[in-house]
Design a protein around this motif. Structure first.
Motif, mmCIF file in Angstrom:
data_model
loop_
_atom_site.group_PDB
_atom_site.id
_atom_site.type_symbol
_atom_site.label_atom_id
_atom_site.label_comp_id
_atom_site.label_asym_id
_atom_site.label_seq_id
_atom_site.Cartn_x
_atom_site.Cartn_y
_atom_site.Cartn_z
ATOM 1 N N UNK A 118 -9.575 -0.526 8.864
ATOM 2 C CA UNK A 118 -8.322 -1.026 8.306
ATOM 3 C C UNK A 118 -8.570 -2.180 7.343
ATOM 4 N N UNK A 119 -9.524 -3.035 7.719
ATOM 5 C CA UNK A 119 -9.787 -4.191 6.847
ATOM 6 C C UNK A 119 -10.288 -3.714 5.486
ATOM 7 N N UNK A 120 -11.121 -2.672 5.517
ATOM 8 C CA UNK A 120 -11.611 -2.134 4.247
ATOM 9 C C UNK A 120 -10.469 -1.536 3.437
ATOM 10 N N UNK A 121 -9.589 -0.811 4.130
ATOM 11 C CA UNK A 121 -8.468 -0.191 3.412
ATOM 12 C C UNK A 121 -7.552 -1.268 2.843
ATOM 13 N N UNK A 122 -7.445 -2.397 3.569
ATOM 14 C CA UNK A 122 -6.656 -3.516 3.041
ATOM 15 C C UNK A 122 -7.254 -4.018 1.742
ATOM 16 N N UNK A 123 -8.570 -4.098 1.741
ATOM 17 C CA UNK A 123 -9.267 -4.533 0.518
ATOM 18 C C UNK A 123 -8.962 -3.578 -0.629
ATOM 19 N N UNK A 124 -9.051 -2.287 -0.305
ATOM 20 C CA UNK A 124 -8.787 -1.266 -1.328
ATOM 21 C C UNK A 124 -7.381 -1.442 -1.889
#
Lengths: 284, 310
Positions: A118-124
């Motif tokens: 999720x944190x990566x998708x937030x970055x995206x």
């Protein structure tokens, strides 16, 4: 001479070498002695291959007929080819799965671990938002630039019009002057007709004039008053007005009154010549 | 609850498929190349593929990330610690595979901190293939915006030119077995929401991974309209495999195929260096040639040279 020859040979060698080098890199002539054991490959394939009639569910493979010539260097074309392959393959696979009656789509309330956190998708997401913002800002800037350009044009148009009006005004005054000259500076009726001033032409407009110094709080009106131009003209004007009057109907002034009829100051019985001249003067 | 029921359903479907023939006794090595062992009755074919994924020591971070991405994409894989690259040749790796009860291996070998080679091998009897990996993009990259379930089975799409030549055929089979997730694996989720693309362009195998996003209105049954509205979003990673050699055994054995167009990155770099070097040599040569020319053809003495000198 011998030395020269040697150098020449060297040159030729070098040139041929340097010419051939990029050819090796780019042309990529296939090696003649490369091993290619087709039987061995086929045998190995047979060894490891799954049985022929294995159920499609195990393999989930789809073949896609590719466009024959894809330019590898052209990123867009290449990625597009891959995308179409994936899309086409998915369509086919889903059709098979659907006909087999197997579930294949994730229900919307099915939550499980994803490949990307999720944190990566937030970055995206953040990056996408930043990009969107960037695009919007760029567009705004572009718009502002265009608006500025238009404003400039409008201003130029205005200036042009102003200059034109000024020119016209000057022209009209010139024309009037010419007319006056043609009519021999005739006084009276002509004079009146020449000045086509309206009743309020001498009234000051309340609008602030252009080109007024910022310290002038009256808006440039003080400077314009014709009465304050110079004391000399002012006095002369006054005297003339006291003599000739200012405004009013002229007919009234030319009529005799009781006083004028009884006034014999200018009457000289004896001198006919002088009397005539005076009479002529008065008439004129 | 719902999930469990669905699984039982699918199992029932399988059972319907295999109808009459009873399950044969499992041979000792049966799990390794199950297909061969049970060729006679493929109805009870079970894919028990396990893939070992490792890399060499001193691998670059980018390539390590690529390996981790591959690990996250293959629920049927086992990850092992890094292997010293000197002992990569053959025996150690084979031993490792056997130790971990795996049937195939993906070995990421990094050399000179810049070149990545990928070994793809079936164990223990081969074959194995060695690739040079180019154009690596990992999942970390923010421009790849897709995401999908961890452990859902991918749909494998191949370009048709995989079936044209024997070595491509072999590679295709290996890819199917290694990258395809076994149907009844424990970690598998019963949905399909991503696609792998294997495509041969310019004699390289290109890999892409896309998420399938279908606007849902109904969960399972999708009308044709829903399928038409389907779009794909790239998840990553991306890489491009340039086959170098195919060997008969696992990490060894006779060479079955050798890529005639392959140039090793070392050679490429050397040639680039050479090209740069010849530039200077040419310049020096030209200078000396000019000098020789000047010596050979001296200028005639100018008769007016000292006309104005007094």
């Amino acid at each position: 001479m011998n030395e020269d020859d040697g150098i020449d040979v060297d040159d030729e060698e070098l040139e041929s070498k340097s010419d051939s080098e990029p050819e090796v890199l780019r042309l990529k002539e296939p090696l003649k002695n490369a091993v290619y054991n087709e039987d061995g490959l086929a045998e190995k394939l047979e060894d490891i291959a799954w049985p022929e009639d294995v159920d499609w569910k195990h393999k989930l493979t789809v073949d896609h007929e590719q466009a024959p010539d894809i330019d590898v260097e052209d990123d867009l074309a290449r990625e597009m080819a891959f995308y179409t392959q994936a899309l086409d393959g998915t369509r086919k696979a889903f059709a098979i799965l659907q006909s087999a009656g197997l579930p294949f789509l994730r229900p919307p309330d099915y939550y499980a671990e994803m490949v990307k956190s999720d944190s990566h998708m937030l970055k995206v997401k953040g990056k996408l938002l930043v990009e969107k913002k960037k695009i919007e800002e760029a567009e705004e800037r572009k718009k502002a630039r265009e608006a500025k350009k238009i404003a400039k044009e409008v201003q130029a148009q205005k200036n042009k019009e102003r200059a034109k009006r000024k020119k016209e005004d000057i022209e009209s005054v010139k024309k009037w002057r010419k007319q006056r000259q043609q009519s021999g500076f005739a006084k009276g009726k002509d004079e009146d007709m020449g000045f086509n001033f309206d009743g309020n032409s001498f009234e000051r407009s309340k609008k602030k004039r252009p080109g007024v110094s910022p310290g002038d709080r009256s808006g440039g009106f003080r400077k314009q008053g014709w009465k304050s131009k110079s004391g000399m003209e002012n006095k002369k004007r006054e005297r003339r007005e006291s003599k000739f009057g200012h405004g009013g109907r002229k007919g009234m002034k030319k009529q005799n009154t009781a006083e004028t009829t009884n006034d014999f100051r200018d009457f000289n019985k004896g001198d006919v010549k002088k009397q005539r001249r005076n009479g002529a003067n008065r008439l004129l | 609850m719902g999930k469990k029921r669905k699984q039982t359903e699918s199992q029932e479907v399988v059972k319907k498929d295999d109808t009459a023939p009873p399950r044969p006794k499992r041979t000792l090595l049966g799990w390794k190349d199950g297909g061969v062992a049970k060729k006679s009755d493929s109805a009870v074919f079970r894919n028990k593929e396990k893939v070992l994924v490792t890399c060499s020591r001193r691998i670059m971070s980018r390539y390590r990330h690529l390996m981790m991405d591959v690990v996250s994409l293959l629920p049927h894989c086992k990850k092992d610690s890094k292997v010293e690259s000197k002992e990569t040749k053959g025996a150690t790796l084979n031993e490792l595979v056997e130790l971990r009860n795996c049937s195939s291996i993906l070995f990421f070998e990094c050399r000179k901190q810049k070149d990545l080679y990928l070994w793809m091998a079936k164990s223990p009897s081969g074959p194995s293939a060695k690739f040079l990996v180019n154009a690596v993009h990992t999942m970390e990259e923010l421009k790849l915006t897709g995401n999908h379930l961890k452990g859902s089975r991918p749909i494998l799409t191949f370009s048709a030119n995989f079936d044209q030549e024997p070595h491509w055929k072999l590679l295709k089979e290996m890819i199917i077995q290694i990258f395809g997730t076994p149907k009844d694996h424990g970690k598998v989720k019963p949905f399909h929401d991503h696609v792998f693309v294997f495509s041969i362009v310019d004699r390289h195998i290109w890999f892409r991974n896309y998420q399938i996003s279908v606007p849902h209105n109904e969960t399972d049954k999708v009308d044709r309209g829903g399928l038409d509205k389907m779009t794909l979003v790239e998840v990553g990673p991306r890489f491009c495999l340039n086959p170098i050699k195919i060997f008969g055994g696992s990490f060894g054995g006779p060479t079955l195929y050798e890529n005639p167009f392959y140039i090793s990155p070392n050679l490429e770099r050397a040639q680039m260096k050479k090209a740069k070097a010849t530039k200077y040599v040419k310049k020096v040569k030209a200078k000396t040639r000019r000098k020789m020319h000047e010596i050979e053809n001296p200028l005639e003495p100018d008769e007016f040279a000292d006309l104005w000198k007094e």
